[in-house]
Design a protein around this motif. Sequence first.
Motif, PDB file in Angstrom:
ATOM      1  N   LEU A  36       0.815  -1.219   0.000  1.00 44.28           N
ATOM      2  CA  LEU A  36       0.000   0.000   0.000  1.00 44.28           C
ATOM      3  C   LEU A  36       0.848   1.268   0.000  1.00 44.28           C
ATOM      4  O   LEU A  36       0.315   2.364  -0.108  1.00 44.28           O
ATOM      5  CB  LEU A  36      -0.985  -0.024   1.169  1.00 44.28           C
ATOM      6  CG  LEU A  36      -1.996  -1.179   1.119  1.00 44.28           C
ATOM      7  CD1 LEU A  36      -2.976  -1.083   2.285  1.00 44.28           C
ATOM      8  CD2 LEU A  36      -2.733  -1.233  -0.204  1.00 44.28           C
ATOM      9  N   GLY A  38       2.848   1.717  -2.428  1.00 47.82           N
ATOM     10  CA  GLY A  38       2.990   1.979  -3.853  1.00 47.82           C
ATOM     11  C   GLY A  38       4.161   1.304  -4.534  1.00 47.82           C
ATOM     12  O   GLY A  38       4.571   1.713  -5.617  1.00 47.82           O
ATOM     13  N   ILE A  76      -4.839   5.513 -10.310  1.00 46.70           N
ATOM     14  CA  ILE A  76      -4.919   5.801  -8.871  1.00 46.70           C
ATOM     15  C   ILE A  76      -6.354   5.676  -8.375  1.00 46.70           C
ATOM     16  O   ILE A  76      -6.606   5.097  -7.319  1.00 46.70           O
ATOM     17  CB  ILE A  76      -4.352   7.205  -8.559  1.00 46.70           C
ATOM     18  CG1 ILE A  76      -2.841   7.223  -8.787  1.00 46.70           C
ATOM     19  CG2 ILE A  76      -4.688   7.636  -7.132  1.00 46.70           C
ATOM     20  CD1 ILE A  76      -2.222   8.614  -8.726  1.00 46.70           C
ATOM     21  N   ARG A  77      -7.298   6.202  -9.149  1.00 45.36           N
ATOM     22  CA  ARG A  77      -8.718   6.110  -8.769  1.00 45.36           C
ATOM     23  C   ARG A  77      -9.152   4.649  -8.617  1.00 45.36           C
ATOM     24  O   ARG A  77      -9.779   4.273  -7.621  1.00 45.36           O
ATOM     25  CB  ARG A  77      -9.581   6.821  -9.805  1.00 45.36           C
ATOM     26  CG  ARG A  77     -11.062   6.831  -9.467  1.00 45.36           C
ATOM     27  CD  ARG A  77     -11.892   7.509 -10.561  1.00 45.36           C
ATOM     28  NE  ARG A  77     -11.779   6.845 -11.849  1.00 45.36           N
ATOM     29  CZ  ARG A  77     -12.441   5.725 -12.187  1.00 45.36           C
ATOM     30  NH1 ARG A  77     -13.241   5.144 -11.313  1.00 45.36           N
ATOM     31  NH2 ARG A  77     -12.294   5.202 -13.378  1.00 45.36           N
ATOM     32  N   PHE A  79      -7.163   2.041  -8.122  1.00 46.19           N
ATOM     33  CA  PHE A  79      -6.422   1.445  -7.009  1.00 46.19           C
ATOM     34  C   PHE A  79      -7.095   1.788  -5.679  1.00 46.19           C
ATOM     35  O   PHE A  79      -7.245   0.929  -4.816  1.00 46.19           O
ATOM     36  CB  PHE A  79      -4.966   1.915  -7.026  1.00 46.19           C
ATOM     37  CG  PHE A  79      -4.079   1.197  -6.054  1.00 46.19           C
ATOM     38  CD1 PHE A  79      -3.617  -0.079  -6.328  1.00 46.19           C
ATOM     39  CD2 PHE A  79      -3.697   1.793  -4.857  1.00 46.19           C
ATOM     40  CE1 PHE A  79      -2.796  -0.747  -5.431  1.00 46.19           C
ATOM     41  CE2 PHE A  79      -2.882   1.132  -3.957  1.00 46.19           C
ATOM     42  CZ  PHE A  79      -2.425  -0.141  -4.249  1.00 46.19           C
ATOM     43  N   LYS A  80      -7.520   3.027  -5.514  1.00 45.69           N
ATOM     44  CA  LYS A  80      -8.205   3.434  -4.276  1.00 45.69           C
ATOM     45  C   LYS A  80      -9.520   2.682  -4.113  1.00 45.69           C
ATOM     46  O   LYS A  80      -9.902   2.333  -2.990  1.00 45.69           O
ATOM     47  CB  LYS A  80      -8.452   4.942  -4.271  1.00 45.69           C
ATOM     48  CG  LYS A  80      -7.198   5.744  -4.002  1.00 45.69           C
ATOM     49  CD  LYS A  80      -7.490   7.238  -3.997  1.00 45.69           C
ATOM     50  CE  LYS A  80      -6.246   8.046  -3.711  1.00 45.69           C
ATOM     51  NZ  LYS A  80      -6.492   9.493  -3.724  1.00 45.69           N
ATOM     52  N   THR A  81     -10.216   2.438  -5.208  1.00 49.18           N
ATOM     53  CA  THR A  81     -11.458   1.657  -5.157  1.00 49.18           C
ATOM     54  C   THR A  81     -11.170   0.246  -4.648  1.00 49.18           C
ATOM     55  O   THR A  81     -11.901  -0.286  -3.819  1.00 49.18           O
ATOM     56  CB  THR A  81     -12.100   1.588  -6.561  1.00 49.18           C
ATOM     57  OG1 THR A  81     -12.376   2.904  -7.002  1.00 49.18           O
ATOM     58  CG2 THR A  81     -13.375   0.782  -6.551  1.00 49.18           C
ATOM     59  N   VAL A  83      -8.553  -0.727  -2.818  1.00 45.59           N
ATOM     60  CA  VAL A  83      -8.167  -0.658  -1.406  1.00 45.59           C
ATOM     61  C   VAL A  83      -9.410  -0.478  -0.534  1.00 45.59           C
ATOM     62  O   VAL A  83      -9.451  -0.939   0.589  1.00 45.59           O
ATOM     63  CB  VAL A  83      -7.128   0.470  -1.170  1.00 45.59           C
ATOM     64  CG1 VAL A  83      -6.868   0.690   0.306  1.00 45.59           C
ATOM     65  CG2 VAL A  83      -5.827   0.137  -1.897  1.00 45.59           C
ATOM     66  N   GLY A  84     -10.439   0.118  -1.094  1.00 45.81           N
ATOM     67  CA  GLY A  84     -11.704   0.270  -0.383  1.00 45.81           C
ATOM     68  C   GLY A  84     -12.518  -1.007  -0.312  1.00 45.81           C
ATOM     69  O   GLY A  84     -13.606  -1.022   0.238  1.00 45.81           O
ATOM     70  N   GLU A 111      -7.357  -6.737  -2.905  1.00 45.63           N
ATOM     71  CA  GLU A 111      -6.531  -6.523  -1.712  1.00 45.63           C
ATOM     72  C   GLU A 111      -6.862  -7.596  -0.691  1.00 45.63           C
ATOM     73  O   GLU A 111      -8.022  -7.982  -0.538  1.00 45.63           O
ATOM     74  CB  GLU A 111      -6.823  -5.149  -1.107  1.00 45.63           C
ATOM     75  CG  GLU A 111      -6.026  -4.886   0.154  1.00 45.63           C
ATOM     76  CD  GLU A 111      -6.521  -3.697   0.953  1.00 45.63           C
ATOM     77  OE1 GLU A 111      -5.787  -3.252   1.834  1.00 45.63           O
ATOM     78  OE2 GLU A 111      -7.637  -3.233   0.714  1.00 45.63           O
ATOM     79  N   LYS A 116      -2.322  -6.345   3.915  1.00 47.39           N
ATOM     80  CA  LYS A 116      -2.192  -4.964   3.425  1.00 47.39           C
ATOM     81  C   LYS A 116      -1.474  -4.918   2.071  1.00 47.39           C
ATOM     82  O   LYS A 116      -0.759  -3.971   1.771  1.00 47.39           O
ATOM     83  CB  LYS A 116      -1.450  -4.085   4.438  1.00 47.39           C
ATOM     84  CG  LYS A 116      -2.086  -4.044   5.797  1.00 47.39           C
ATOM     85  CD  LYS A 116      -3.219  -3.067   5.834  1.00 47.39           C
ATOM     86  CE  LYS A 116      -3.649  -2.862   7.269  1.00 47.39           C
ATOM     87  NZ  LYS A 116      -5.059  -2.854   7.429  1.00 47.39           N
TER      88      LYS A 116
END
Length: 141
Positions: A36, A38, A76-77, A79-81, A83-84, A111, A116
């Motif tokens: 996480l 990167g 990035i968008r 990836f954040k989804t 991780v969510g 994920e 993590k």
Amino acid sequence: MSLNKLRELTESLENAELEILAFFDLCPNLLAIVNLSGYFTKVNSYWTTTLGWSHAELTSKPWLHFVHPDDVVNTIRIFKTMVGGKKILNFVNRYKHQNGDYIRVSWDASELHSTKNAYCVGRILDLNILHGLDAHNIDAT
């Protein structure tokens, strides 16, 4: 637990790890484990075969370093989804080859909260790359 039993368990775990690593490297897709922070923590040998980067080069720079500049914001968008908590299927972006060209890759990723880490599988979409790999593999045998 006896010392002999502990040795047997340790040997069994070591053998299981070796089997998983051999299987990981056999896969004809881009396999990666991403932390996480990167960075790639593990990539299979197909990365070197298709993109020309060594394991050391790939794991020493943030993975976004290899993404086409026009794809960074959307990557990035996504990836954040992930991780969510959402599994990513068939997300396409472009990755930089060591020669400077960009190659389209379709990604599946998820994920594992307990580690993590993100676990990613990428399929090369550019046919000219795949045909070149086929020719390379035939020549190597």
